[in-house]
Design an enzyme around this catalytic site. Structure first.
Site, short mmCIF file in Angstrom:
data_model
loop_
_atom_site.label_atom_id
_atom_site.label_comp_id
_atom_site.label_asym_id
_atom_site.label_seq_id
_atom_site.Cartn_x
_atom_site.Cartn_y
_atom_site.Cartn_z
N MET A 51 19.33 29.01 6.88
CA MET A 51 20.10 29.81 7.85
C MET A 51 21.54 29.32 7.93
O MET A 51 22.23 29.56 8.91
CB MET A 51 19.45 29.79 9.22
CG MET A 51 18.15 30.56 9.26
SD MET A 51 17.49 30.68 10.92
CE MET A 51 15.84 31.23 10.53
N LYS A 52 21.97 28.64 6.89
CA LYS A 52 23.36 28.18 6.83
C LYS A 52 24.21 29.25 6.15
O LYS A 52 23.71 30.10 5.41
CB LYS A 52 23.43 26.83 6.10
CG LYS A 52 22.79 25.71 6.92
CD LYS A 52 22.60 24.41 6.15
CE LYS A 52 21.93 23.35 7.03
NZ LYS A 52 21.49 22.18 6.25
N HIS A 85 19.87 27.05 13.00
CA HIS A 85 20.73 25.95 12.55
C HIS A 85 21.38 26.35 11.24
O HIS A 85 20.66 26.69 10.30
CB HIS A 85 19.87 24.71 12.36
CG HIS A 85 20.58 23.55 11.73
ND1 HIS A 85 21.37 22.70 12.45
CD2 HIS A 85 20.65 23.13 10.45
CE1 HIS A 85 21.86 21.77 11.64
NE2 HIS A 85 21.44 22.00 10.43
N ASN A 133 28.32 22.37 14.25
CA ASN A 133 27.64 21.16 13.81
C ASN A 133 28.66 20.17 13.26
O ASN A 133 29.49 20.54 12.43
CB ASN A 133 26.65 21.58 12.69
CG ASN A 133 25.66 20.51 12.29
OD1 ASN A 133 25.25 19.69 13.10
ND2 ASN A 133 25.26 20.54 11.01
N GLU A 134 28.64 18.94 13.76
CA GLU A 134 29.41 17.83 13.17
C GLU A 134 30.92 18.06 13.16
O GLU A 134 31.58 17.84 12.15
CB GLU A 134 28.92 17.55 11.75
CG GLU A 134 27.44 17.21 11.67
CD GLU A 134 26.96 16.85 10.26
OE1 GLU A 134 27.75 16.97 9.32
OE2 GLU A 134 25.79 16.45 10.13
N GLU A 241 17.22 16.41 14.62
CA GLU A 241 16.96 16.18 13.18
C GLU A 241 16.36 14.79 12.96
O GLU A 241 16.84 14.01 12.14
CB GLU A 241 18.27 16.31 12.39
CG GLU A 241 18.98 17.63 12.60
CD GLU A 241 20.25 17.80 11.78
OE1 GLU A 241 20.48 17.02 10.83
OE2 GLU A 241 21.02 18.72 12.09
N TRP A 288 12.96 16.12 11.02
CA TRP A 288 13.73 16.75 9.95
C TRP A 288 12.96 16.76 8.61
O TRP A 288 13.39 16.15 7.63
CB TRP A 288 15.11 16.10 9.81
CG TRP A 288 16.09 17.04 9.17
CD1 TRP A 288 16.70 16.89 7.95
CD2 TRP A 288 16.56 18.29 9.70
NE1 TRP A 288 17.51 17.98 7.69
CE2 TRP A 288 17.44 18.85 8.75
CE3 TRP A 288 16.30 19.00 10.88
CZ2 TRP A 288 18.07 20.09 8.94
CZ3 TRP A 288 16.92 20.22 11.07
CH2 TRP A 288 17.79 20.75 10.10
#
Ligand code: XIL
Length: 328
Positions: A51-52, A85, A133-134, A241, A288
């Site tokens: 799903m990225k 995610h 994310n990040e 994760e 994860w």
């Protein structure tokens, strides 16, 4: 170790009743032993990579929903919660976005269209999304200079959350990052961003700590104090994760009993910290991956490790018992 009996199995979901127990999985895990473990043990799923953005929108205008639809349909058929995610992550940016040639306004429109399309497609099906994310660098807490920051400005995080909220008024929106318990500068910076969002009424429902941890750290105290910062802000906490490396220094070539036990103890501590949170702040602990030899950790560090709850034969490890013990 190989001659030992597998640990006796009570399923994780039998004991974890105040939050979801999730697992990262792939669209080729929908049958056989993978399917058995997912449906017996877990109550929530996350797509490990399908799903990225580089999978869903590999080139401009060319949406590929095949893997993400398969995972979402599987989740619905099996009455599993689905955590999405991740909408915006610098490492899963398709080339056409990374090397975008249009104006900044056109870039932002592409990101808005993308977030809107994905969140709308799975409205009422996906309960929560990691929106960004990040975004924060290690060590100094500065914003990562991703293409999103370069093109949309320092406020790109808030913009993305607002796009997601506008597409679905009910979906839960998370900021997600790693090293949140041990990197104080990073932790401070993330909570500064969250405070700023809350002060400006930008919709954020929760914070995900990835929790890629090690058999010998972080300490329970560090996990507790970091996670309490989520609770203080009345947000949902997600350990999003989880894996526990047993060979971070590459000093073992088979999983020793000692490391197997140390991993179990560390995971018990993590679950104890999470389970002790007020129920209003609990969302999920997501592991994860399913079995050790499929873990991303092995590819990342390119040496042996055994970071998950099931061994390569799909047998529950001591860490599985450790998870259950953390709930007692
Ligand atoms: C990893 C997956 O596990 C891999 O299969 C994929 O190739 C790359 O991404 N932080 C994240 C996750 O937020 O999306 C990453 O997952 C691991 C690090």
């Amino acid at each position: 170790l190989e001659e030992e009996q597998p640990e006796p199995t009570t399923y994780l979901k039998d004991k974890a009743t105040s939050f979801y127990v999730g697992v990262a999985m792939k669209s080729n895990n929908l049958n056989g032993k993978y399917d058995e473990i997912i449906t017996h043990e877990f109550t929530s799923i996350t797509a490990e990579y399908e799903m990225k953005m580089n999978v869903i929108l590999p080139s401009k205008g060319q949406y590929n929903w095949s893997q993400s639809d398969a995972i979402v349909n599987y989740g619905i058929e099996n009455e599993l919660n689905i955590h999405g995610h991740a909408l915006v992550w610098h490492q899963s940016t398709p080339d056409w976005i990374e090397n975008f040639t249009g104006t900044d306004a056109e870039f932002e429109q592409e990101i808005k269209d993308y977030i809107t399309a994905v969140v709308t497609r799975y409205k009422g099906k996906i309960k929560s999304w990691d929106v960004v994310n990040e975004a924060v660098l290690d060590g100094n807490g500065n914003l990562r200079n991703s293409v999103f920051r370069q093109r949309m400005g320092d406020d790109y995080i808030s913009k993305c959350f607002q796009f997601a909220r506008d597409a679905d008024p009910d979906v839960l929106l998370f900021y997600n990052d790693y090293n949140m318990t041990e990197d104080q500068a990073k932790q401070d910076a993330v909570f500064d961003i969250v405070d700023d969002m809350q002060n400006r009424n930008i919709p954020i429902d929760g914070v995900g700590f990835q929790m890629h941890i090690r058999y010998n750290g972080p300490s329970k105290a560090k996990m507790e104090s970091a996670t309490n910062r989520i609770v203080e802000r009345d947000l949902l906490a997600h350990y999003s994760e989880v894996d526990v490396r047993v060979n971070p220094n590459n000093d073992i070539t088979t999983l020793t009993d000692e490391r197997d036990i140390a991993q179990k103890i560390k995971l018990t501590e993590l679950v104890e910290v999470y389970n002790a949170l007020p129920s209003a702040n609990k969302y999920a602990i997501t592991i994860w991956g399913i079995k050790d030899n499929d873990s991303w950790i092995i590819d990342l560090y390119n040496h042996p490790d055994w970071p998950l709850l099931f061994n390569s034969s799909f047998e529950a490890k001591k860490a599985h018992t450790g998870f259950l013990e953390g709930l007692e």
